[in-house]
Design an enzyme around this catalytic site. Structure first.
Site, PDB file in Angstrom:
ATOM      1  CB  CYS A  81      -0.811  -0.039   1.178  1.00  0.00           C
ATOM      2  SG  CYS A  81      -2.264   0.988   1.220  1.00  0.00           S
ATOM      3  CE  LYS A 112      -0.528 -11.097  -1.499  1.00  0.00           C
ATOM      4  NZ  LYS A 112      -1.908 -10.900  -1.550  1.00  0.00           N
ATOM      5  CG  ASN A 131       0.085  -7.653  -3.272  1.00  0.00           C
ATOM      6  OD1 ASN A 131      -0.920  -7.783  -4.194  1.00  0.00           O
ATOM      7  ND2 ASN A 131      -0.091  -7.229  -2.076  1.00  0.00           N
ATOM      8  CB  THR A 132      -0.912  -7.379  -8.158  1.00  0.00           C
ATOM      9  OG1 THR A 132      -1.130  -6.264  -7.686  1.00  0.00           O
ATOM     10  CG2 THR A 132      -2.134  -8.231  -8.091  1.00  0.00           C
ATOM     11  N   GLY A 144      -3.000 -13.498 -12.209  1.00  0.00           N
ATOM     12  CA  GLY A 144      -3.333 -14.828 -13.029  1.00  0.00           C
ATOM     13  C   GLY A 144      -1.858 -15.319 -13.541  1.00  0.00           C
ATOM     14  N   GLY A 193      -0.776 -16.782 -10.047  1.00  0.00           N
ATOM     15  CA  GLY A 193      -1.028 -17.308 -11.437  1.00  0.00           C
ATOM     16  C   GLY A 193      -1.438 -18.826 -11.101  1.00  0.00           C
ATOM     17  N   GLY A 250      -5.538 -17.349  -6.044  1.00  0.00           N
ATOM     18  CA  GLY A 250      -6.578 -15.884  -6.272  1.00  0.00           C
ATOM     19  C   GLY A 250      -7.321 -15.852  -7.496  1.00  0.00           C
TER      20      GLY A 250
END
Ligand SMILES: Cc1cc2nc3c(=O)[nH]c(=O)nc-3n(C[C@H](O)[C@H](O)[C@H](O)COP(=O)(O)OP(=O)(O)OC[C@H]3O[C@@H](n4cnc5c(N)ncnc54)[C@H](O)[C@@H]3O)c2cc1C
Ligand SMILES: Cc1cc2nc3c(=O)[nH]c(=O)nc-3n(C[C@H](O)[C@H](O)[C@H](O)COP(=O)(O)O)c2cc1C
Ligand code: FES
Lengths: 303, 257
Positions: free
Chosen positions: A130, A165, A192-193, A217, A244, A265
């Site tokens: 964040c 994370k 994380n992404t 993904g 993914g 996810g």
């Protein structure tokens, strides 16, 4: 009989399959599709200090083998979570883990203190991707000194298992891993992404209202595998791998790379029952390869 | 609101091409279908299409509880819908349903349905349902030209049918939103509208001026379709709402249109 159980930190899990934060709601919506009690754990979506409306629509763009999102931590804040959500999820027959987020160290600490009081939450997952408002919007998870600082501050008030994370948007993932272990992390989860972007050429505009967003993904799986492998070699704490995972073979790959457990996810959006297939698939794989316990597989990459 | 959600492999009974860009899939379920309501939608998995990663949402165009079938009216847009247009009788399609809320009954017995583009998809099911409840239905749809018009006969079974074409080859010339019905003194107890956002907003605006209640069905892009990803939200007068759960049908008052 194949033993799928695994212990990470103080968490006893029936199997290594968990769900990833932000992709599983609070579990409720999935009850039509699966028995939550058969999961190793559930990580509920991010909880912040106060209500957040999240970003404006459009928040999603489909991309080759993946998607970008810019949901922006929409949630009703920690007090609402404690009062309204916790009673609904506290008796799930699995490890219910709360993902927490904030824009300041004080916010992280305040949320962690409140979650610490909840008896049936055995761990928190600190989402340090964040933006840190005090540091001019740079994410906590991209500067190792602030990553140590936020982890240590939460460690002081949080008595149970502390999962941190990691964000993949860094030059050295090992450095970040060491930084959070220095801060007192019991377990590391990643990734994380990945920061990405989509453009609508006809309209000459970005697809997302926020221009950039987080990629998830299968598109990110090779990056995630590499990072899990690097981190598991760099630190001694257990690692939870994700990025993914669509099926049991993907999950096994993460375990071989060094993950003790995995999170699923985006795959849940396409097949909300996929986690059950992954649990069964891991068992079948172990049977086929004469592996008596998944524990034997952790970091079992032959090189 | 909607019942238990299910994933099923449905069998393609028919793939009927209406014109170059539109086709109807008739799908039969292996088990008893839920009692669908107009406005609800399904999420379809497109297999063997590399760039189609997520499911594709489609409204229920027709529901036959006796044959245990649903019909989807699909407009070819990109790779996913092109792929679906090639399905053949006997092929299987993995579908999630029932999703979303539904249109509601009006306070009176006289309503107008307005559709543009593939926005007509949920309107046929709605028109039939309203007719069953003895509501008088007027249906206004907009098309490019006469040759594109389809299913006019089935709409005629439900009530009065009005059309606009951009080139004037049938009905009034222009867009649905410029149809004289909006300028006339005809009034309705409710307007239902479905289509591109810009058209729905224009219709909502005219409804508001006339003091008519208006319900629209939104087509925000979706990742999950069952309420967990929070990608499909729309702002309302009671905060962000999920189009796939609290919608897709909203009153235009809620949306502040
Ligand atoms: C609740 C809901 C109900 C729907 N009902 C129907 C229906 O009954 N019949 C029908 O034909 N279509 C319907 N749609 C739209 C349909 O889902 C999209 O057209 C489809 O997903 C496009 O897939 P594609 O792979 O062919 O196109 P893509 O390659 O994904 O996209 C091609 C083009 O279509 C546009 N597009 C993609 N998704 C949407 C969307 N959700 N809304 C508008 N434009 C979009 C993209 O901007 C792009 O320009 C509905 C959408 C929603 C959210
Ligand atoms: C829609 C969406 C929302 C997410 N929200 C959160 C979140 O609130 N907190 C968090 O730590 N990660 C969040 N993530 C990241 C996932 O937990 C996960 O790390 C990432 O998607 C990679 O895994 P996957 O490829 O299996 O989806 C979100 C991902 C998606 C797609
Ligand atoms: S599409 Fe995921 S919440 Fe609506």
């Amino acid at each position: 009989m194949i033993d799928l159980s695994i212990k990470i930190g103080h968490l006893n899990m029936k199997n290594p399959v968990m769900t990833a934060s932000g992709t599983f709601g609070y579990g409720e919506e999935y009850r039509d599709f699966l028995d939550l009690g058969r999961l190793g754990g559930i990580v509920v979506k991010a909880v912040t200090g106060n209500n957040r409306d999240g970003n404006a629509y459009p928040r999603m763009a489909e991309t080759p083998s993946g998607m970008l999102n810019s949901v922006g931590l929409q949630n009703k804040g920690v007090d609402y979570f404690v009062k309204e959500i916790y009673p609904l999820i506290k008796d799930f027959d699995t490890n219910v883990i709360v993902n927490i987020s904030g824009s300041t160290i004080e916010e992280y600490v305040a949320v962690a203190e409140k979650i610490n009081e909840l008896e049936n939450i055995p761990a928190i997952e600190l989402n340090i991707s964040c933006p840190n408002v005090k540091q001019g919007g740079m994410a906590f998870g991209t500067i190792s000194s602030t990553a140590t600082e936020v982890t240590a501050a939460v460690r002081k008030v949080y008595k149970k298992d502390l999962i941190v994370k990691l964000s993949p948007n860094v030059t050295s993932i090992q450095e970040m891993a060491k930084a959070v272990v220095d801060g007192g992390a019991d377990i590391i989860s990643l990734i994380n992404t990945l920061l990405g972007m989509a453009i609508d050429a006809d309209k000459r505009r970005p697809v997302l209202s926020t221009v950039t967003g987080g990629l998830s993904g299968p598109a990110i799986k090779p990056v995630a595998l590499r990072m899990v492998w690097q981190v598991s070699k760099a630190v001694k704490v257990p690692v939870i791998g994700m990025g993914g995972i669509m099926n049991a073979t993907d999950a096994i790959e993460f375990i071989l790379a060094g993950a003790s457990a995995v999170q699923v996810g985006t795959a849940n959006f396409i097949d909300p029952g996929v986690t059950m297939k992954i649990v069964e698939g891991i068992e079948a794989w172990c049977g086929l390869h004469k592996v008596g316990s998944v524990k034997e597989l952790v970091g079992g990459l032959i090189s | 609101m909607s019942g238990k959600k299910i994933l099923h492999d449905l069998v393609v009974l028919k793939n009927e091409h209406l014109n170059k860009w539109h086709f109807i899939l008739e799908l039969q379920a292996p088990e008893l279908l839920p009692q669908f309501l107009p406005g609800q939608f399904v999420q379809v998995l497109v297999k063997d299409s590399p760039s189609t990663f997520l499911r594709r949402p489609f409204s229920i165009h027709g529901f036959d509880p006796v044959k245990n079938t649903i019909r989807l009216l699909i407009q070819i847009k990109g790779e996913g819908t092109s792929h679906l247009s090639l399905l053949r009788e006997g092929d299987k399609l993995n579908v999630m349903y029932p999703l979303g809320n539904s249109f509601t009954l009006p306070s009176g017995k006289n309503v107008l349905l307005v559709g543009g583009g593939c926005g007509v998809a949920p309107l046929l099911f709605l028109a039939r349902w309203l007719k069953e409840q003895d509501v008088k239905v007027t249906i206004l749809t907009g098309w490019k030209r006469k040759e594109d018009i389809f299913e006019k006969d089935v709409y005629l079974q439900c009530g009065e049918v009005l059309v606009t074409t951009e080139n004037g080859s049938e009905g009034e010339m222009g867009m649905v939103t410029s149809h004289t019905i909006f300028k006339s003194d005809r009034t309705f107890d409710r307007i239902y509208c479905c289509g591109p956002d810009r058209m729905m907003k224009a219709v909502a605006h005219m409804a508001k001026r006339k003091g008519i209640d208006c319900e629209v069905s939104l087509e925000n892009t979706m990742a999950c379709g069952f309420g967990v990803c929070l990608c499909c939200i729309t702002p309302t007068n009671h905060g962000n709402q999920r189009v796939c759960m609290e919608g897709p049908v909203f009153s235009t008052k809620e949306l502040g249109w």
